[in-house]
Design a protein around this motif. Structure first.
Motif, short mmCIF file in Angstrom:
data_model
loop_
_atom_site.label_atom_id
_atom_site.label_comp_id
_atom_site.label_asym_id
_atom_site.label_seq_id
_atom_site.Cartn_x
_atom_site.Cartn_y
_atom_site.Cartn_z
N CYS A 181 0.82 -1.21 0.00
CA CYS A 181 0.00 0.00 0.00
C CYS A 181 0.85 1.26 0.00
N LEU A 182 2.06 1.16 0.55
CA LEU A 182 2.95 2.32 0.61
C LEU A 182 3.69 2.55 -0.71
N CYS A 183 3.65 1.53 -1.58
CA CYS A 183 4.35 1.64 -2.86
C CYS A 183 3.51 2.49 -3.82
N HIS A 184 4.12 3.49 -4.43
CA HIS A 184 3.39 4.40 -5.32
C HIS A 184 3.02 3.74 -6.65
N GLU A 185 3.51 2.51 -6.88
CA GLU A 185 3.10 1.78 -8.08
C GLU A 185 1.70 1.18 -7.93
N LEU A 186 1.21 1.11 -6.70
CA LEU A 186 -0.11 0.53 -6.49
C LEU A 186 -1.20 1.49 -6.97
N ASP A 187 -2.10 0.95 -7.77
CA ASP A 187 -3.24 1.73 -8.26
C ASP A 187 -4.08 2.23 -7.08
N PRO A 188 -4.46 3.52 -7.07
CA PRO A 188 -5.29 4.05 -5.97
C PRO A 188 -6.58 3.26 -5.77
N ILE A 209 -7.96 -5.77 16.84
CA ILE A 209 -8.06 -4.31 16.81
C ILE A 209 -6.68 -3.65 16.80
N SER A 210 -5.70 -4.23 17.49
CA SER A 210 -4.35 -3.65 17.50
C SER A 210 -3.72 -3.70 16.11
N ASP A 211 -3.94 -4.81 15.39
CA ASP A 211 -3.41 -4.95 14.04
C ASP A 211 -4.13 -4.01 13.08
N HIS A 212 -5.43 -3.84 13.29
CA HIS A 212 -6.24 -2.96 12.43
C HIS A 212 -5.76 -1.51 12.57
N ILE A 213 -5.56 -1.08 13.80
CA ILE A 213 -5.08 0.28 14.04
C ILE A 213 -3.68 0.48 13.49
N SER A 214 -2.81 -0.52 13.71
CA SER A 214 -1.44 -0.43 13.21
C SER A 214 -1.40 -0.32 11.70
N PHE A 215 -2.28 -1.07 11.02
CA PHE A 215 -2.34 -1.03 9.56
C PHE A 215 -2.69 0.38 9.07
N PHE A 216 -3.68 0.99 9.70
CA PHE A 216 -4.10 2.32 9.25
C PHE A 216 -3.09 3.40 9.61
N ILE A 217 -2.40 3.23 10.72
CA ILE A 217 -1.32 4.17 11.06
C ILE A 217 -0.23 4.11 10.00
N THR A 218 0.07 2.88 9.55
CA THR A 218 1.08 2.70 8.50
C THR A 218 0.65 3.38 7.21
N LEU A 219 -0.63 3.29 6.88
CA LEU A 219 -1.13 3.90 5.64
C LEU A 219 -1.01 5.42 5.65
N VAL A 220 -1.09 6.01 6.82
CA VAL A 220 -1.01 7.47 6.91
C VAL A 220 0.31 7.97 6.32
N SER A 221 1.37 7.17 6.46
CA SER A 221 2.68 7.58 5.95
C SER A 221 2.68 7.70 4.43
N ARG A 222 1.74 7.00 3.76
CA ARG A 222 1.67 7.13 2.30
C ARG A 222 1.25 8.54 1.91
N PHE A 223 0.42 9.14 2.73
CA PHE A 223 -0.13 10.45 2.40
C PHE A 223 0.62 11.60 3.08
N LYS A 224 1.66 11.23 3.83
CA LYS A 224 2.43 12.25 4.53
C LYS A 224 3.08 13.21 3.51
N GLY A 225 2.82 14.46 3.68
CA GLY A 225 3.42 15.43 2.76
C GLY A 225 2.56 15.75 1.58
N PHE A 226 1.44 14.99 1.39
CA PHE A 226 0.53 15.30 0.28
C PHE A 226 -0.23 16.58 0.63
N SER A 227 -0.48 17.40 -0.37
CA SER A 227 -1.29 18.60 -0.15
C SER A 227 -2.73 18.28 -0.54
N TRP A 228 -3.67 18.75 0.26
CA TRP A 228 -5.08 18.46 0.01
C TRP A 228 -5.84 19.76 -0.25
#
Length: 228
Positions: A181-188, A209-228
């Motif tokens: 999911c963090l790879c920019h080659e993955l289709d949105p 629930i701990s794994d679910h939260i950890s997964f979404f925290i990891t995904l946030v890094s994909r959008f870090k620095g993106f302007s909205w």
């Protein structure tokens, strides 16, 4: 030499479709064991991309799913049940071996995995092998991506659908998927499909629930620095 191998492969591919019927006819005697041994050895030894492998996959689907007389839900034939488990556990490794060079064969494997999942025949321990299909971490911390990212969208979607049928998704498999999911080659589109399927699995109690939260925290890094 090559032509001889091709002829032999064609002959074997022609014979394999008869295996399910013969297995059902000889259950309970020595021929049954010999037939299952020969079939399993053929399935394990043939090349991943060969016509023999495809014929074996079709026969496995018939012997596990399509033929009710061979479906060992009550484990009445423990020997056949053991062979069925062996065949199923080969499928994640086969996906990795096929890579992205044989997409049609990969789709056959993924369709079979999905049907097995729908019949509650996916085993949680298979996840250890399946994570190599998505990504693995090397000793230096580098990510080694598996064939998942390079396959077509239909195959990617099929592989994610299979996740919904594990009784408990392992944290290491989720980490493997998160790396993709963090790879920019993955289709949105695929990113949001992964989120939807995993959230559905969480609501069904298949993700802690701990794994679910950890997964979404990891995904946030994909959008870090993106302007909205």
């Amino acid at each position: 030499m090559r032509s001889g191998k091709a002829i032999r492969e064609k002959q074997i591919s022609t014979l394999i479709p008869f295996i399910p019927k013969h297995v059902s006819q000889v259950i309970g005697n020595w021929k049954h064991r010999r037939l299952l041994q020969a079939f399993t050895k053929t399935f394990q030894d043939c090349s991943p991309e060969s016509s023999v492998k495809l014929a074996c996959l079709a026969a496995i689907e018939e012997m596990i799913i399509s033929r009710e007389d061979l479906l060992c839900t009550d484990v009445s034939d423990s020997e056949l049940f053991d062979y069925q488990i062996t065949w199923i556990r080969e499928l994640p490794t086969l996906l990795v071996l096929l890579g992205d060079k044989h997409p049609s064969s990969s789709q056959v494997v993924l369709h079979l995995l999905l049907r097995l999942g729908q019949c509650s025949l996916l085993y949680d321990e298979m996840q250890c092998l399946l994570k190599e299909f998505y990504s693995t971490y090397q000793d230096e911390g580098n990510i080694c991506y598996g064939p998942f990212l390079r396959l077509d969208r239909d195959s990617q979607e099929l592989s994610i659908c299979c996740l919904d049928y594990f009784s408990q998704l392992d944290s290491t498999l989720l980490k493997s998927i998160a790396s993709c999911c963090l790879c920019h080659e993955l289709d949105p589109f695929m990113l949001f499909w992964i989120i939807e399927v995993l959230h559905s699995a969480f609501k069904a109690g298949h993700v802690q629930i701990s794994d679910h939260i950890s997964f979404f925290i990891t995904l946030v890094s994909r959008f870090k620095g993106f302007s909205w």
